[in-house]
Design an enzyme around this catalytic site. Structure first.
Site, PDB file in Angstrom:
ATOM      1  N   ARG A   1       1.000  -1.277  -0.053  1.00 59.30           N
ATOM      2  CA  ARG A   1      -0.156  -0.012   0.237  1.00 59.30           C
ATOM      3  C   ARG A   1       0.763   1.216  -0.050  1.00 59.30           C
ATOM      4  NH1 ARG A   1      -5.336  -0.283   2.288  1.00 59.30           N
ATOM      5  NH2 ARG A   1      -5.517   1.524   1.126  1.00 59.30           N
TER       6      ARG A   1
ATOM      7  N   ASP B   1      -3.734   9.299   6.492  1.00 57.97           N
ATOM      8  CA  ASP B   1      -2.763   8.294   6.209  1.00 57.97           C
ATOM      9  C   ASP B   1      -1.469   8.893   6.067  1.00 57.97           C
ATOM     10  OD1 ASP B   1      -4.020   5.444   5.064  1.00 57.97           O
ATOM     11  OD2 ASP B   1      -5.527   7.014   5.298  1.00 57.97           O
TER      12      ASP B   1
ATOM     13  N   ASN C   1      -6.113  11.574   3.038  1.00 53.33           N
ATOM     14  CA  ASN C   1      -6.799  10.662   3.808  1.00 53.33           C
ATOM     15  C   ASN C   1      -7.877   9.930   2.649  1.00 53.33           C
ATOM     16  OD1 ASN C   1      -7.947   9.650   6.233  1.00 53.33           O
ATOM     17  ND2 ASN C   1      -9.823  10.503   6.041  1.00 53.33           N
ATOM     18  N   LYS C   2      -8.860   9.117   3.224  1.00 55.40           N
ATOM     19  CA  LYS C   2      -9.587   8.466   2.293  1.00 55.40           C
ATOM     20  C   LYS C   2     -10.335   9.529   1.458  1.00 55.40           C
ATOM     21  CE  LYS C   2      -9.482   4.769   2.393  1.00 55.40           C
ATOM     22  NZ  LYS C   2      -8.805   3.940   1.800  1.00 55.40           N
TER      23      LYS C   2
END
Length: 366
Positions: free
Chosen positions: A105, A258, A268-269
């Site tokens: 990731r 993140d 972030n998402k």
């Protein structure tokens, strides 16, 4: 009431344990988040390849949880490995393991941070003579992986206590994706830590959770986690965020991160940027919560690769087609929120306010 970390640990007992290290069997056991909320299945990981696959396939997800998992993945790279007979073999195998794990990731900074920390520890232990054999090195690495977990949990408690300063009895918090204990591996979380601690203290708090397409971490994980903890939660579609904020149904926004850059850009998402802009326009505080291990003080915003995932995640829901089979799809799983839309960044070391390009280093590096 000002609580200590020790007092919080006595007060709050997480009901979900997403990551468990079993020392007696040298096994990393994870709660398979790809199956939640319909199946609660634990998966045993015994080698680095399967650990990387679990990260890539989002059986474990969330930046801190990925970091913890990667730390133990480095330990698993040496355990029961027939190719490792000497300390030189061990360093070669750990270098290989780091490459495998780092590629799983690419956006979450905690992944590379954790593997780098473990490899550095191993190199230092061998060079200093603290590890004179492979088994001694493995034991040292187990201790270090446990430190990563413990430091994360303590950091989340501190973040929760700082975040509590921004909550009042009766507040409703809007979040995004899942930044609870499932995402961090500890059972507490980052963005959800203030809410959980508020509940433990008897405050009446609630959460509004967008579904977070296409993997539905909001509806599958955040809703599940909060219901397990007995916290009132309302599920909305991603497209309802604007109306919910406009109608005054939200007192503040709290999201995880993140990666956070030195100038305050927050990765972030996907969907976080939208929440930040709307909250900013309507005068609602927007906070990003993350441990200092999630800060990247070297990169610029254009340096960061935004992870794109399988187009079929958008064309289908749990394998059921919802769009033409061959339609072109753009499926970024993160977005970036510029600092102008962020009220504050809550870390375990304190709350960082603008100007971020001046204040982030003061907090993170102290």
């Amino acid at each position: 009431m000002k609580l200590t970390v020790k007092e919080v640990k006595e007060l709050f007992k997480p009901k979900l344990l997403p990551i468990i290290w079993k020392d007696e069997s040298n096994t990393l056991t994870i709660l398979d988040q790809s199956l939640l909320p319909f199946q609660k299945v634990y998966v045993d990981l015994k080698d680095v390849e399967n650990t990387a696959l679990a990260i890539k396939n989002m059986q474990v997800r969330g930046a801190p949880a990925i970091g913890i998992t990667a730390g133990y993945g480095m330990v698993l790279a040496l355990i029961n490995n027939k190719n490792v007979k000497t300390l030189d073999d061990a360093i070669r195998e750990l270098t290989r393991a780091k490459t495998i794990l780092d590629s799983a990731r690419p956006t979450a900074v905690n992944l590379v941070w954790a593997t780098s920390r473990m490899l550095t520890l191993a190199n230092n232990a061998v060079e200093s003579g603290n590890a004179k054999a492979v088994n001694e090195l493995i034991e040292l690495m187990k201790v270090e992986a446990k430190k990563i977990f413990d430091e994360e949990y303590d950091a989340e408690i501190q973040m929760g206590l700082y975040g509590l300063e921004k909550l009042n009895d009766g507040d409703t918090v809007l979040t995004q994706c899942n930044a609870g204990g499932l995402a961090t591996g500890t059972g507490l979380g980052t963005a959800l830590a203030p809410v959980k601690l508020a509940k433990a203290l008897g405050m009446n708090v609630s959460v509004i959770a967008p579904e977070t397409r296409p993997w539905l971490q909001g509806s599958r994980l955040t809703v599940y986690e909060l219901m397990e903890e007995g916290i009132k939660v309302t599920l909305i579609t991603d497209t309802a965020v604007g109306l919910v904020i406009y109608r005054g149904m939200v007192n503040n926004v709290m999201v995880g991160a993140d990666r956070i850059l030195r100038d305050g850009h927050v990765f972030n998402k996907i969907g976080t940027f939208k929440e930040a802009v709307i909250a900013h326009e309507l005068g609602i505080p927007f906070y990003a919560l993350a441990p200092t291990s999630s800060f990247d003080l070297k990169s610029n915003v254009n340096d960061i690769k935004i992870e794109e995932r399988d187009p079929n995640e958008v064309r289908t829901i749990r394998g059921i087609p919802i769009a033409p089979e061959n339609v072109n799809v753009y499926n970024p799983v993160f977005d970036v929120t510029p600092p102008k839309y962020i009220t504050g960044i809550i870390t375990e070391k304190g709350i960082i306010y603008p100007p971020f390009h001046e204040n982030i280093r003061k907090i993170v590096e102290r």
